[in-house]
Design a protein around this motif. Sequence first.
Motif, PDB file in Angstrom:
ATOM      1  N   GLY A  36     -75.524  47.963 -44.237  1.00 43.93           N
ATOM      2  CA  GLY A  36     -76.968  47.905 -44.400  1.00 43.93           C
ATOM      3  C   GLY A  36     -77.535  46.507 -44.522  1.00 43.93           C
ATOM      4  O   GLY A  36     -78.741  46.337 -44.719  1.00 43.93           O
ATOM      5  N   GLU A  37     -76.683  45.504 -44.378  1.00 47.75           N
ATOM      6  CA  GLU A  37     -77.115  44.115 -44.553  1.00 47.75           C
ATOM      7  C   GLU A  37     -77.081  43.381 -43.213  1.00 47.75           C
ATOM      8  O   GLU A  37     -76.236  43.648 -42.360  1.00 47.75           O
ATOM      9  N   VAL A  38     -78.023  42.453 -43.033  1.00 49.31           N
ATOM     10  CA  VAL A  38     -78.037  41.562 -41.876  1.00 49.31           C
ATOM     11  C   VAL A  38     -77.709  40.155 -42.366  1.00 49.31           C
ATOM     12  O   VAL A  38     -78.458  39.579 -43.155  1.00 49.31           O
ATOM     13  N   LEU A  39     -76.587  39.631 -41.902  1.00 48.36           N
ATOM     14  CA  LEU A  39     -76.193  38.264 -42.229  1.00 48.36           C
ATOM     15  C   LEU A  39     -76.360  37.423 -40.973  1.00 48.36           C
ATOM     16  O   LEU A  39     -75.760  37.709 -39.936  1.00 48.36           O
ATOM     17  N   ALA A  40     -77.193  36.401 -41.057  1.00 43.69           N
ATOM     18  CA  ALA A  40     -77.414  35.500 -39.922  1.00 43.69           C
ATOM     19  C   ALA A  40     -76.450  34.323 -40.032  1.00 43.69           C
ATOM     20  O   ALA A  40     -76.382  33.662 -41.076  1.00 43.69           O
ATOM     21  N   LEU A  41     -75.708  34.094 -38.958  1.00 46.04           N
ATOM     22  CA  LEU A  41     -74.799  32.962 -38.879  1.00 46.04           C
ATOM     23  C   LEU A  41     -75.451  31.941 -37.956  1.00 46.04           C
ATOM     24  O   LEU A  41     -75.573  32.155 -36.749  1.00 46.04           O
ATOM     25  N   VAL A  42     -75.905  30.836 -38.544  1.00 39.87           N
ATOM     26  CA  VAL A  42     -76.762  29.883 -37.840  1.00 39.87           C
ATOM     27  C   VAL A  42     -76.035  28.548 -37.681  1.00 39.87           C
ATOM     28  O   VAL A  42     -75.300  28.112 -38.570  1.00 39.87           O
ATOM     29  N   LEU A 164     -70.220  48.277 -37.649  1.00 36.13           N
ATOM     30  CA  LEU A 164     -70.426  46.834 -37.648  1.00 36.13           C
ATOM     31  C   LEU A 164     -70.931  46.445 -36.265  1.00 36.13           C
ATOM     32  O   LEU A 164     -70.303  46.786 -35.256  1.00 36.13           O
ATOM     33  N   LEU A 165     -72.053  45.749 -36.219  1.00 37.47           N
ATOM     34  CA  LEU A 165     -72.623  45.289 -34.955  1.00 37.47           C
ATOM     35  C   LEU A 165     -72.709  43.768 -34.995  1.00 37.47           C
ATOM     36  O   LEU A 165     -73.339  43.191 -35.890  1.00 37.47           O
ATOM     37  N   ILE A 166     -72.055  43.122 -34.032  1.00 40.17           N
ATOM     38  CA  ILE A 166     -72.075  41.667 -33.922  1.00 40.17           C
ATOM     39  C   ILE A 166     -72.948  41.304 -32.736  1.00 40.17           C
ATOM     40  O   ILE A 166     -72.661  41.695 -31.602  1.00 40.17           O
ATOM     41  N   ARG A 185     -84.498  46.694 -33.004  1.00 44.76           N
ATOM     42  CA  ARG A 185     -83.351  47.590 -32.846  1.00 44.76           C
ATOM     43  C   ARG A 185     -82.223  47.192 -33.797  1.00 44.76           C
ATOM     44  O   ARG A 185     -81.556  48.046 -34.387  1.00 44.76           O
ATOM     45  N   LEU A 186     -81.994  45.892 -33.946  1.00 48.34           N
ATOM     46  CA  LEU A 186     -80.970  45.448 -34.889  1.00 48.34           C
ATOM     47  C   LEU A 186     -81.357  45.818 -36.316  1.00 48.34           C
ATOM     48  O   LEU A 186     -80.503  46.229 -37.115  1.00 48.34           O
ATOM     49  N   ARG A 187     -82.622  45.680 -36.634  1.00 48.16           N
ATOM     50  CA  ARG A 187     -83.090  46.077 -37.964  1.00 48.16           C
ATOM     51  C   ARG A 187     -82.875  47.572 -38.193  1.00 48.16           C
ATOM     52  O   ARG A 187     -82.470  48.004 -39.277  1.00 48.16           O
ATOM     53  N   ALA A 188     -83.130  48.366 -37.154  1.00 49.44           N
ATOM     54  CA  ALA A 188     -82.935  49.816 -37.264  1.00 49.44           C
ATOM     55  C   ALA A 188     -81.466  50.150 -37.504  1.00 49.44           C
ATOM     56  O   ALA A 188     -81.146  51.081 -38.265  1.00 49.44           O
ATOM     57  N   GLU A 189     -80.560  49.404 -36.873  1.00 49.56           N
ATOM     58  CA  GLU A 189     -79.134  49.640 -37.102  1.00 49.56           C
ATOM     59  C   GLU A 189     -78.768  49.362 -38.558  1.00 49.56           C
ATOM     60  O   GLU A 189     -78.005  50.103 -39.173  1.00 49.56           O
ATOM     61  N   ALA A 190     -79.313  48.278 -39.113  1.00 47.41           N
ATOM     62  CA  ALA A 190     -79.036  47.963 -40.515  1.00 47.41           C
ATOM     63  C   ALA A 190     -79.639  49.009 -41.436  1.00 47.41           C
ATOM     64  O   ALA A 190     -79.018  49.428 -42.420  1.00 47.41           O
ATOM     65  N   ALA A 194     -75.560  50.263 -40.841  1.00 51.92           N
ATOM     66  CA  ALA A 194     -74.590  49.370 -40.204  1.00 51.92           C
ATOM     67  C   ALA A 194     -74.656  47.980 -40.819  1.00 51.92           C
ATOM     68  O   ALA A 194     -75.703  47.533 -41.286  1.00 51.92           O
ATOM     69  N   ALA A 195     -73.524  47.309 -40.822  1.00 53.61           N
ATOM     70  CA  ALA A 195     -73.483  45.881 -41.154  1.00 53.61           C
ATOM     71  C   ALA A 195     -73.757  45.111 -39.871  1.00 53.61           C
ATOM     72  O   ALA A 195     -73.139  45.382 -38.838  1.00 53.61           O
ATOM     73  N   VAL A 196     -74.689  44.158 -39.916  1.00 54.67           N
ATOM     74  CA  VAL A 196     -75.086  43.422 -38.719  1.00 54.67           C
ATOM     75  C   VAL A 196     -74.818  41.933 -38.935  1.00 54.67           C
ATOM     76  O   VAL A 196     -75.344  41.331 -39.869  1.00 54.67           O
ATOM     77  N   LEU A 197     -73.968  41.370 -38.067  1.00 59.55           N
ATOM     78  CA  LEU A 197     -73.729  39.924 -38.059  1.00 59.55           C
ATOM     79  C   LEU A 197     -74.517  39.358 -36.895  1.00 59.55           C
ATOM     80  O   LEU A 197     -74.222  39.625 -35.729  1.00 59.55           O
TER      81      LEU A 197
END
Length: 258
Positions: A36-42, A164-166, A185-190, A194-197
Motif C-alpha cells: 500500500g506504499e509508494v516509495l520513489a527512488l530518485v 509489487l509493481l516496479i 493508475r499507480l496510485r490505484a495499485e497502491a 500493492a507495494a509500488v517502487l
Amino acid sequence: MLVLRDVTITFRRYAGLLRQVEVPGVRGVSLRLAPGEVLALVGGSGAGKSLIAHAILGLLPRNARLRGTLEFDGQVLGQPYPPGLRGRRIAFLPQQASHLDPTARVGRQLAWAARRVGARADLGARLAALGLPQGTTRLYPHQLSGGMARRVLAAAAGAGQPDLLIADEPTVGLDPASAARLLDRLRAEATRGAAVLLISHDLPAILPLAHRVAVLVEGGMRAEERAADFAGQGDALSSAYARALWRALPQNGFDPDA
C-alpha cells in the motif's frame, strides 16, 4: 514487504588481457517498502536506480555480483529470479517501448500478460483507464506513439493485480495529461494494497503520488525523506542534501543555499 539491506552491486570486467577488476554500481543501499506504499527512488542518470530494479527482478547480467540481503515477502530475491515465489506477483513497468513484441498486435500482447498471471483479459477497461481508444488493440508497436506505447506497457504490468509493481521512469516522454493518467493508475495499485517502487529523476512529478522519497547519488543512498516534507523551503527535510536538491529546483529559485 520488500526489504533491501546493505545491497551492493559490482561488475567484473577485464582490465587488459588477463586481469579482471570489479567496477562499482550500487553500494550499501538499504530500503523498506510496505504493501500500500509508494516509495520513489530518485536520482540522476547513472545513480543506480535501474540497477536496483534489475536486482529485484533477477535481471542483472552474468558479470554482476550482488551482495547484501534482498527479500520480498520473506523470500530471498536476486539472481536468478526464484520461480514460484509462493504465489506472490511482481510486475515491471519498463522505460523502453522495445519491451513490446514488434511482431504481435497490442491486444494479443495484453491478453498474453493477463493469461500468464491467470487474470481476465479485460482489454477495453484496461485501455480506457489509461486513455487509450479501443482500436489500440489492433495496432502493432511500431504504429504507436511513444506515449501510447508507455501506456500499453502500463496496462500489461497491471494485469493480475501484482503485489509489487516496479515502475522505471514511467512518465518520460508523456504529455502532462497522459502522465497524470499513468500516475493515477499507480496510485490505484497502491490503494488496492500493492507495494509500488517508483523510479524517477523527476522529483516534482512524483511527489503527489509518493509516500517516501529515497535519493541515490553515484550508487549510494544520500537521503530518505517523507514526500510531504518536500514543501516550502524544505525546512522539514532531515537531510541537508535533500534540502539543497529541493531548493535547487526551478520552481524554488535554483537556490540550494536559500
